[in-house]
Design a protein around this motif. Structure first.
Motif, PDB file in Angstrom:
ATOM      1  N   UNK A  68       0.840  -1.232  -0.216  1.00  0.00           N
ATOM      2  CA  UNK A  68      -0.180  -0.010  -0.071  1.00  0.00           C
ATOM      3  C   UNK A  68       0.930   1.356   0.061  1.00  0.00           C
ATOM      4  N   UNK A  69       2.139   1.088   0.862  1.00  0.00           N
ATOM      5  CA  UNK A  69       2.925   2.368   0.592  1.00  0.00           C
ATOM      6  C   UNK A  69       3.313   2.939  -0.919  1.00  0.00           C
ATOM      7  N   UNK A  70       3.190   1.890  -1.690  1.00  0.00           N
ATOM      8  CA  UNK A  70       3.539   2.365  -3.025  1.00  0.00           C
ATOM      9  C   UNK A  70       2.605   2.994  -3.862  1.00  0.00           C
ATOM     10  N   UNK A  71       1.250   2.928  -3.338  1.00  0.00           N
ATOM     11  CA  UNK A  71       0.145   3.359  -4.013  1.00  0.00           C
ATOM     12  C   UNK A  71      -0.616   4.371  -3.300  1.00  0.00           C
ATOM     13  N   UNK A  76      -5.336   7.507  -0.941  1.00  0.00           N
ATOM     14  CA  UNK A  76      -6.157   8.586  -0.230  1.00  0.00           C
ATOM     15  C   UNK A  76      -6.966   9.273  -0.441  1.00  0.00           C
ATOM     16  N   UNK A  77      -7.490   8.807  -1.756  1.00  0.00           N
ATOM     17  CA  UNK A  77      -8.908   9.596  -2.160  1.00  0.00           C
ATOM     18  C   UNK A  77      -9.963   8.656  -1.836  1.00  0.00           C
ATOM     19  N   UNK A 109      -0.311   4.713 -11.380  1.00  0.00           N
ATOM     20  CA  UNK A 109      -1.750   4.415 -11.645  1.00  0.00           C
ATOM     21  C   UNK A 109      -1.848   2.997 -11.835  1.00  0.00           C
ATOM     22  N   UNK A 110      -0.949   2.343 -12.878  1.00  0.00           N
ATOM     23  CA  UNK A 110      -1.040   1.071 -13.267  1.00  0.00           C
ATOM     24  C   UNK A 110      -0.665   0.294 -11.889  1.00  0.00           C
ATOM     25  N   UNK A 111       0.211   0.560 -11.107  1.00  0.00           N
ATOM     26  CA  UNK A 111       0.249  -0.328 -10.095  1.00  0.00           C
ATOM     27  C   UNK A 111      -0.778  -0.358  -8.873  1.00  0.00           C
ATOM     28  N   UNK A 112      -1.648   0.858  -8.988  1.00  0.00           N
ATOM     29  CA  UNK A 112      -2.845   0.876  -8.161  1.00  0.00           C
ATOM     30  C   UNK A 112      -3.932  -0.035  -8.582  1.00  0.00           C
ATOM     31  N   UNK A 234     -10.973   0.047   0.155  1.00  0.00           N
ATOM     32  CA  UNK A 234     -10.267  -1.298  -0.036  1.00  0.00           C
ATOM     33  C   UNK A 234      -9.109  -1.334   0.959  1.00  0.00           C
ATOM     34  N   UNK A 235      -8.475  -0.299   1.198  1.00  0.00           N
ATOM     35  CA  UNK A 235      -7.299  -0.376   2.039  1.00  0.00           C
ATOM     36  C   UNK A 235      -7.685  -0.610   3.561  1.00  0.00           C
TER      37      UNK A 235
END
Length: 252
Positions: A68-71, A76-77, A109-112, A234-235
């Motif tokens: 999660x730290x990478x996205x 945060x939205x 964004x692709x990672x997300x 989701x987080x």
């Protein structure tokens, strides 16, 4: 039917070996998804499988999942929620588009997208992913403005599902589509395979809304959409620790 499937699987494995790769460690449900996605053509399925392996290796770290730290910039939205299971037993991922803004970092964004898809699939596996799990998606376009428009982001999501998560999408519902979005959607559809388009339902009237609520089920559908569930980012969903690793190392 079983005999023809086994023959296709054998041919797929041999075709993958010819491409200097291996299907070792991947079970039948996983390989069958690639075959179904390519109309049971072993050669085409093998190419898709190897392309997926290469993509996966380049996208996901050795841990098997994107942390999660990478996205965090996208998380945060709180625009993606994870619910479920639906009546059909699938995890439900819900995108609140009014909270989305086109990313200034397409790679991130692709990672997300990968993070969200991986976690959604893992949530339906109870830590024991077998390779054939599917997901249901809901894209809510309520209250969007031109600031929220992101055709590229939408195309990325669907193309990832088509190319790297074959046969993972059970159904996708689009809610509250405004008139000005129709042109954007027609453009997006140019990038969607027929099989993907057939799984998409644009909910436009009361009868379709009733069917949508019935098919999802009140226990999975958030209160804001007519159900009994709490809307959960989701987080905020906790999974068995092993689930994401098992899923991403092997069978996504």
């Amino acid at each position: 039917m079983e005999e023809s499937q086994e023959l296709a699987l054998t041919q797929l494995r041999k075709s993958v070996e010819k491409l200097s790769s291996s299907t070792e460690g991947y079970d039948k449900p996983t390989l069958m998804r690639f075959l179904v996605a390519r109309s049971m053509d072993p050669v085409k399925a093998a190419k898709m499988f190897v392309d997926w392996q290469k993509w996966r290796a380049s996208m996901v770290p050795p841990t098997g999942f994107i942390p999660e730290s990478e996205v965090q910039d996208e998380l945060e939205f709180r625009k993606v929620c994870l619910q479920g299971p639906t009546k059909s037993g699938h995890p439900l991922v819900l995108v609140i588009t009014s909270k989305h803004f086109a990313s200034k970092d397409p790679a991130n964004f692709k990672k997300f997208v990968v993070y969200a898809l991986d976690k959604t699939i893992a949530s339906g596996s109870n830590g024991k992913e077998v390779g054939g799990e599917k997901l249901v998606a809901v894209i809510d376009l309520a209250n969007i403005t031109y600031k929220n428009l992101d055709a590229r982001g939408l195309i990325t999501g669907f193309q990832f599902l088509q190319s790297y998560y074959p046969e993972r999408l059970a159904k996708c519902y689009i809610l509250h589509m405004p008139g000005f979005f129709v042109t954007v959607w027609k453009f997006v559809c140019r990038f969607l395979e027929k099989a993907t388009q057939e799984k998409i339902v644009i909910v436009t009237d009361g009868e379709e809304q009733r069917k949508f609520e019935e098919e999802i089920g009140a226990d999975a559908l958030p209160e804001e959409y007519g159900g009994r569930a709490k809307l959960t980012a989701i987080q905020d969903v906790l999974l068995p620790q092993a689930a994401p690793v098992t899923l991403t190392n092997n069978n996504v």
